[in-house]
Design a protein around this motif. Structure first.
Motif, short mmCIF file in Angstrom:
data_model
loop_
_atom_site.label_atom_id
_atom_site.label_comp_id
_atom_site.label_asym_id
_atom_site.label_seq_id
_atom_site.Cartn_x
_atom_site.Cartn_y
_atom_site.Cartn_z
N THR A 1 0.82 -1.21 0.00
CA THR A 1 0.00 0.00 0.00
C THR A 1 0.85 1.26 0.00
N THR A 2 1.94 1.25 0.77
CA THR A 2 2.83 2.40 0.82
C THR A 2 3.46 2.67 -0.53
N VAL A 3 3.76 1.64 -1.28
CA VAL A 3 4.34 1.81 -2.62
C VAL A 3 3.28 2.24 -3.62
N LEU B 1 2.47 5.92 -6.28
CA LEU B 1 2.37 5.62 -7.70
C LEU B 1 1.02 6.00 -8.27
N LEU B 2 -0.03 5.77 -7.48
CA LEU B 2 -1.38 6.15 -7.89
C LEU B 2 -1.48 7.66 -8.10
N LEU B 3 -1.00 8.42 -7.14
CA LEU B 3 -1.10 9.88 -7.21
C LEU B 3 -0.27 10.44 -8.37
N LEU B 4 0.96 9.95 -8.51
CA LEU B 4 1.82 10.44 -9.59
C LEU B 4 1.27 10.04 -10.96
N GLY B 5 0.75 8.80 -11.04
CA GLY B 5 0.19 8.35 -12.30
C GLY B 5 -1.02 9.14 -12.71
N LEU B 6 -1.92 9.41 -11.77
CA LEU B 6 -3.10 10.22 -12.08
C LEU B 6 -2.70 11.63 -12.49
N LEU C 1 -8.06 5.14 -16.01
CA LEU C 1 -9.08 4.19 -15.58
C LEU C 1 -8.47 3.03 -14.80
N ILE C 2 -7.32 2.54 -15.26
CA ILE C 2 -6.65 1.46 -14.55
C ILE C 2 -6.20 1.92 -13.17
N LEU C 3 -5.66 3.14 -13.10
CA LEU C 3 -5.20 3.67 -11.81
C LEU C 3 -6.37 3.87 -10.85
#
Length: 256
Positions: free
Chosen positions: A41-43, A47-52, A85-87
């Motif tokens: 979850t920490t990783v 990644l989710l925030l940067l990817g979005l 959408l994947i993120l």
């Protein structure tokens, strides 16, 4: 292929497709230790925030600046939509890791999450293949590419690629569902119908084809592009060498 049924595929729609009796004997709500879940979850959250952020900026720049709406950037912006959408499904995937049983989000969320994930994966693969074909035309047949590759046609092609991806991912709606296990617990998993009807194996074969065929096509196309660039560079060197010799000859004639 039987071994794949238990291990799952890259898209994650057959994570729980192994021995059903073994899964039903589990009493833990999570598949992994808390330490592993915290690390994952920490990783994933950064990644989710940067990817979005990155994909949202890509879409925003392409659609707010008309000069950026080249055919290449149209493909990239469409793939950015797929990535977004994947993120957006990542929190749901993390939820499944933390609490895969009981499933409390309903049958529709279970099916749609798998369908959207498969659709976006197939769409990205098709986009990369189409973009490779466009690069091949631009390098090997530049004059023809200017006539064939237009923004209007690329928009229509992108819509068609999304349509093909949706049709390819359609069986995923029947592949998974919420099932009641012994003891009354519910779980989002591969359905009994998917395993007995052969739908699971068919989707596994389809996923493999979506990897093998585009990889083969792109390898061929980029090989042809490299060959054309090599021949073009060799021809340019020969022409330059010929012009140099001619200039030297003319200079010697004038000197004499």
């Amino acid at each position: 292929m039987d071994g794949l049924e238990g291990s799952g595929s890259g898209s994650g729609w057959c994570v729980n497709c192994g021995n059903r009796s073994e899964w039903e004997d589990w009493v833990d709500l999570s598949l992994f230790d808390d330490t592993v879940l915290v690390v994952v979850t920490t990783v994933c959250v950064p990644l989710l925030l940067l990817g979005l952020l990155g994909n949202a900026l890509t879409i925003l720049v392409v659609w707010r600046r008309p000069q950026m709406r080249s055919t290449t950037y149209l493909y990239l912006s469409s793939m950015a939509v797929s990535d977004v959408l994947i993120l957006l499904l990542m929190p749901l995937d993390l939820y499944k890791l933390w609490r895969y049983r009981p499933w409390l989000l309903g049958d529709a969320v279970c099916k749609l999450s798998v369908f959207v994930g498969e659709c976006c994966t197939f769409s990205s693969i098709l986009h990369m293949t189409a973009l490779g074909a466009e690069r091949y035309l631009a390098v090997c047949f530049p004059l023809r590419a200017r006539l064939l590759v237009t923004r209007r046609r690329v928009r229509v092609l992108i819509a068609g690629l999304w349509g093909v991806a949706m049709l390819s991912a359609g069986p995923a709606l029947a592949l998974v569902g919420v099932e009641r296990l012994q003891g009354g617990a519910s779980e989002c998993r591969c359905t009994q119908y998917a395993q007995t009807s052969g739908l699971l194996k068919a989707m596994l074969w389809l996923s493999n084809l979506y990897f093998i065929c585009p990889l083969t096509i792109l390898t061929l196309l980029y090989g042809l592009i490299a060959r054309r660039l090599h021949l073009r560079a060799h021809t340019h060197r020969d022409k330059t060498h010929h012009q140099t010799l001619r200039m030297m000859g003319e200079h010697r004639g004038l000197w004499w």
